[in-house]
Design a protein around this motif. Structure first.
Motif, PDB file in Angstrom:
ATOM      1  N   ILE A 178       0.842  -1.208   0.000  1.00  0.00           N
ATOM      2  CA  ILE A 178       0.000   0.000   0.000  1.00  0.00           C
ATOM      3  C   ILE A 178       0.873   1.253   0.000  1.00  0.00           C
ATOM      4  CG2 ILE A 178      -1.628   1.349   1.382  1.00  0.00           C
ATOM      5  CD1 ILE A 178      -2.893  -1.378   2.233  1.00  0.00           C
ATOM      6  N   ALA A 179       1.911   1.262   0.807  1.00  0.00           N
ATOM      7  CA  ALA A 179       2.816   2.422   0.847  1.00  0.00           C
ATOM      8  C   ALA A 179       3.459   2.643  -0.523  1.00  0.00           C
ATOM      9  CB  ALA A 179       3.882   2.227   1.919  1.00  0.00           C
ATOM     10  N   PHE A 180       3.898   1.566  -1.176  1.00  0.00           N
ATOM     11  CA  PHE A 180       4.502   1.661  -2.502  1.00  0.00           C
ATOM     12  C   PHE A 180       3.482   2.236  -3.492  1.00  0.00           C
ATOM     13  CE2 PHE A 180       5.450   0.126  -6.726  1.00  0.00           C
ATOM     14  CZ  PHE A 180       6.821   0.318  -6.831  1.00  0.00           C
ATOM     15  N   LEU A 181       2.268   1.712  -3.463  1.00  0.00           N
ATOM     16  CA  LEU A 181       1.237   2.156  -4.401  1.00  0.00           C
ATOM     17  C   LEU A 181       0.844   3.613  -4.165  1.00  0.00           C
ATOM     18  CD1 LEU A 181      -0.940  -1.078  -4.392  1.00  0.00           C
ATOM     19  CD2 LEU A 181       0.442  -0.223  -6.306  1.00  0.00           C
ATOM     20  N   ARG A 182       0.826   4.040  -2.931  1.00  0.00           N
ATOM     21  CA  ARG A 182       0.467   5.431  -2.634  1.00  0.00           C
ATOM     22  C   ARG A 182       1.495   6.412  -3.183  1.00  0.00           C
ATOM     23  NH1 ARG A 182      -2.209   4.261   3.181  1.00  0.00           N
ATOM     24  NH2 ARG A 182      -4.343   4.094   2.386  1.00  0.00           N
ATOM     25  N   GLU A 183       2.726   5.967  -3.368  1.00  0.00           N
ATOM     26  CA  GLU A 183       3.776   6.823  -3.932  1.00  0.00           C
ATOM     27  C   GLU A 183       3.810   6.778  -5.457  1.00  0.00           C
ATOM     28  OE1 GLU A 183       7.573   6.195  -2.123  1.00  0.00           O
ATOM     29  OE2 GLU A 183       6.754   6.342  -0.102  1.00  0.00           O
ATOM     30  N   TRP A 184       3.020   5.904  -6.054  1.00  0.00           N
ATOM     31  CA  TRP A 184       3.003   5.774  -7.511  1.00  0.00           C
ATOM     32  C   TRP A 184       2.440   7.060  -8.114  1.00  0.00           C
ATOM     33  CZ3 TRP A 184       5.519   2.418 -10.297  1.00  0.00           C
ATOM     34  CH2 TRP A 184       5.201   2.238 -11.638  1.00  0.00           C
ATOM     35  N   PRO A 185       3.065   7.582  -9.176  1.00  0.00           N
ATOM     36  CA  PRO A 185       2.608   8.849  -9.773  1.00  0.00           C
ATOM     37  C   PRO A 185       1.145   8.787 -10.218  1.00  0.00           C
ATOM     38  CG  PRO A 185       4.715   8.157 -10.708  1.00  0.00           C
ATOM     39  CD  PRO A 185       4.223   7.023  -9.866  1.00  0.00           C
ATOM     40  N   ALA A 186       0.386   9.801  -9.849  1.00  0.00           N
ATOM     41  CA  ALA A 186      -1.047   9.836 -10.165  1.00  0.00           C
ATOM     42  C   ALA A 186      -1.308   9.729 -11.663  1.00  0.00           C
ATOM     43  CB  ALA A 186      -1.669  11.114  -9.606  1.00  0.00           C
ATOM     44  N   GLY A 187      -0.451  10.319 -12.460  1.00  0.00           N
ATOM     45  CA  GLY A 187      -0.635  10.286 -13.906  1.00  0.00           C
ATOM     46  C   GLY A 187      -0.382   8.934 -14.541  1.00  0.00           C
ATOM     47  N   ARG A 188       0.196   8.009 -13.777  1.00  0.00           N
ATOM     48  CA  ARG A 188       0.493   6.669 -14.312  1.00  0.00           C
ATOM     49  C   ARG A 188      -0.420   5.604 -13.715  1.00  0.00           C
ATOM     50  NH1 ARG A 188       6.390   5.041 -13.832  1.00  0.00           N
ATOM     51  NH2 ARG A 188       5.618   3.387 -15.163  1.00  0.00           N
ATOM     52  N   ARG A 189      -1.449   6.026 -13.007  1.00  0.00           N
ATOM     53  CA  ARG A 189      -2.387   5.089 -12.398  1.00  0.00           C
ATOM     54  C   ARG A 189      -3.469   4.728 -13.399  1.00  0.00           C
ATOM     55  NH1 ARG A 189      -2.974   7.674  -6.287  1.00  0.00           N
ATOM     56  NH2 ARG A 189      -0.727   7.621  -5.864  1.00  0.00           N
ATOM     57  N   GLY A 190      -3.796   3.465 -13.429  1.00  0.00           N
ATOM     58  CA  GLY A 190      -4.831   2.987 -14.339  1.00  0.00           C
ATOM     59  C   GLY A 190      -5.592   1.843 -13.697  1.00  0.00           C
ATOM     60  N   PRO A 191      -6.305   1.059 -14.506  1.00  0.00           N
ATOM     61  CA  PRO A 191      -7.136  -0.013 -13.968  1.00  0.00           C
ATOM     62  C   PRO A 191      -6.353  -1.089 -13.197  1.00  0.00           C
ATOM     63  CG  PRO A 191      -7.589   0.317 -16.308  1.00  0.00           C
ATOM     64  CD  PRO A 191      -6.447   1.207 -15.947  1.00  0.00           C
ATOM     65  N   VAL A 192      -5.172  -1.440 -13.653  1.00  0.00           N
ATOM     66  CA  VAL A 192      -4.385  -2.470 -12.958  1.00  0.00           C
ATOM     67  C   VAL A 192      -3.885  -1.922 -11.626  1.00  0.00           C
ATOM     68  CG1 VAL A 192      -2.414  -4.037 -13.122  1.00  0.00           C
ATOM     69  CG2 VAL A 192      -3.784  -3.553 -15.142  1.00  0.00           C
ATOM     70  N   PHE A 193      -3.466  -0.666 -11.611  1.00  0.00           N
ATOM     71  CA  PHE A 193      -3.089  -0.013 -10.359  1.00  0.00           C
ATOM     72  C   PHE A 193      -4.270  -0.025  -9.394  1.00  0.00           C
ATOM     73  CE2 PHE A 193      -3.503   3.652  -7.644  1.00  0.00           C
ATOM     74  CZ  PHE A 193      -2.300   3.670  -6.953  1.00  0.00           C
ATOM     75  N   ASN A 194      -5.439   0.398  -9.880  1.00  0.00           N
ATOM     76  CA  ASN A 194      -6.631   0.464  -9.029  1.00  0.00           C
ATOM     77  C   ASN A 194      -6.984  -0.906  -8.457  1.00  0.00           C
ATOM     78  OD1 ASN A 194      -6.959   3.243  -9.381  1.00  0.00           O
ATOM     79  ND2 ASN A 194      -8.229   2.969 -11.196  1.00  0.00           N
ATOM     80  N   CYS A 195      -6.875  -1.924  -9.270  1.00  0.00           N
ATOM     81  CA  CYS A 195      -7.153  -3.284  -8.806  1.00  0.00           C
ATOM     82  C   CYS A 195      -6.178  -3.678  -7.697  1.00  0.00           C
ATOM     83  CB  CYS A 195      -7.080  -4.259  -9.974  1.00  0.00           C
ATOM     84  SG  CYS A 195      -7.438  -5.958  -9.503  1.00  0.00           S
ATOM     85  N   ALA A 196      -4.900  -3.413  -7.908  1.00  0.00           N
ATOM     86  CA  ALA A 196      -3.890  -3.762  -6.902  1.00  0.00           C
ATOM     87  C   ALA A 196      -4.147  -3.007  -5.600  1.00  0.00           C
ATOM     88  CB  ALA A 196      -2.490  -3.461  -7.433  1.00  0.00           C
ATOM     89  N   MET A 197      -4.426  -1.719  -5.696  1.00  0.00           N
ATOM     90  CA  MET A 197      -4.684  -0.926  -4.493  1.00  0.00           C
ATOM     91  C   MET A 197      -5.942  -1.422  -3.778  1.00  0.00           C
ATOM     92  SD  MET A 197      -3.807   1.422  -2.374  1.00  0.00           S
ATOM     93  CE  MET A 197      -2.835   2.830  -2.922  1.00  0.00           C
ATOM     94  N   ASN A 198      -7.013  -1.646  -4.532  1.00  0.00           N
ATOM     95  CA  ASN A 198      -8.256  -2.119  -3.921  1.00  0.00           C
ATOM     96  C   ASN A 198      -8.078  -3.476  -3.254  1.00  0.00           C
ATOM     97  OD1 ASN A 198      -9.649   0.189  -4.678  1.00  0.00           O
ATOM     98  ND2 ASN A 198     -10.441  -0.713  -6.562  1.00  0.00           N
ATOM     99  N   CYS A 199      -7.313  -4.363  -3.880  1.00  0.00           N
ATOM    100  CA  CYS A 199      -7.072  -5.682  -3.290  1.00  0.00           C
ATOM    101  C   CYS A 199      -6.255  -5.569  -2.009  1.00  0.00           C
ATOM    102  CB  CYS A 199      -6.384  -6.606  -4.292  1.00  0.00           C
ATOM    103  SG  CYS A 199      -7.493  -7.190  -5.587  1.00  0.00           S
ATOM    104  N   CYS A 200      -5.243  -4.732  -2.012  1.00  0.00           N
ATOM    105  CA  CYS A 200      -4.422  -4.562  -0.806  1.00  0.00           C
ATOM    106  C   CYS A 200      -5.248  -3.961   0.328  1.00  0.00           C
ATOM    107  CB  CYS A 200      -3.190  -3.709  -1.110  1.00  0.00           C
ATOM    108  SG  CYS A 200      -1.957  -4.567  -2.112  1.00  0.00           S
ATOM    109  N   LEU A 201      -6.079  -2.975   0.015  1.00  0.00           N
ATOM    110  CA  LEU A 201      -6.931  -2.367   1.039  1.00  0.00           C
ATOM    111  C   LEU A 201      -7.967  -3.373   1.552  1.00  0.00           C
ATOM    112  CD1 LEU A 201      -7.447   1.178  -0.539  1.00  0.00           C
ATOM    113  CD2 LEU A 201      -6.027   0.593   1.451  1.00  0.00           C
TER     114      LEU A 201
END
Length: 101
Positions: free
Chosen positions: A30-53
């Motif tokens: 989650i910490a790694f994903l929160r530092e990921w650049p907002a402009g590079r976030r997409g559906p796979v990012f969202n899935c990973a973040m939602n699964c971790c949460l």
């Protein structure tokens, strides 16, 4: 072992010359994903973040969260193959090569 700790860490590197980093659990992912650049976030990012949460909330397994996070890292081109210590290069965006008969 903490219930949110990965059995096998996700190994990644931001590229040649960068150190290999091991993400050992849901909180680190989650910490790694929160530092990921907002402009590079997409559906796979969202899935990973939602699964971790969801794993953090006890709604899905830690193993499922790890699989989702590792998939994001693989698609991002940062996954280091645990078996051989090399990058796993994703060529899915390239055109398939024709095979000769």
């Amino acid at each position: 072992m903490n219930r949110l700790q990965f059995v096998v860490p996700v190994r990644l590197s931001r590229g040649p010359g960068h150190p290999i980093q091991e993400i050992e659990g849901v909180a680190e992912a989650i910490a790694f994903l929160r530092e990921w650049p907002a402009g590079r976030r997409g559906p796979v990012f969202n899935c990973a973040m939602n699964c971790c949460l969801a794993a953090e909330a006890g709604q899905i397994s830690t193993d499922d969260a790890r699989r989702s996070f590792a998939g994001f890292i693989r698609i991002s081109g940062m996954l280091v193959d645990e078996r051989i210590g090399h990058y796993v290069v994703d060529h899915s965006h390239e055109r398939p090569m024709r095979r000769s008969a």
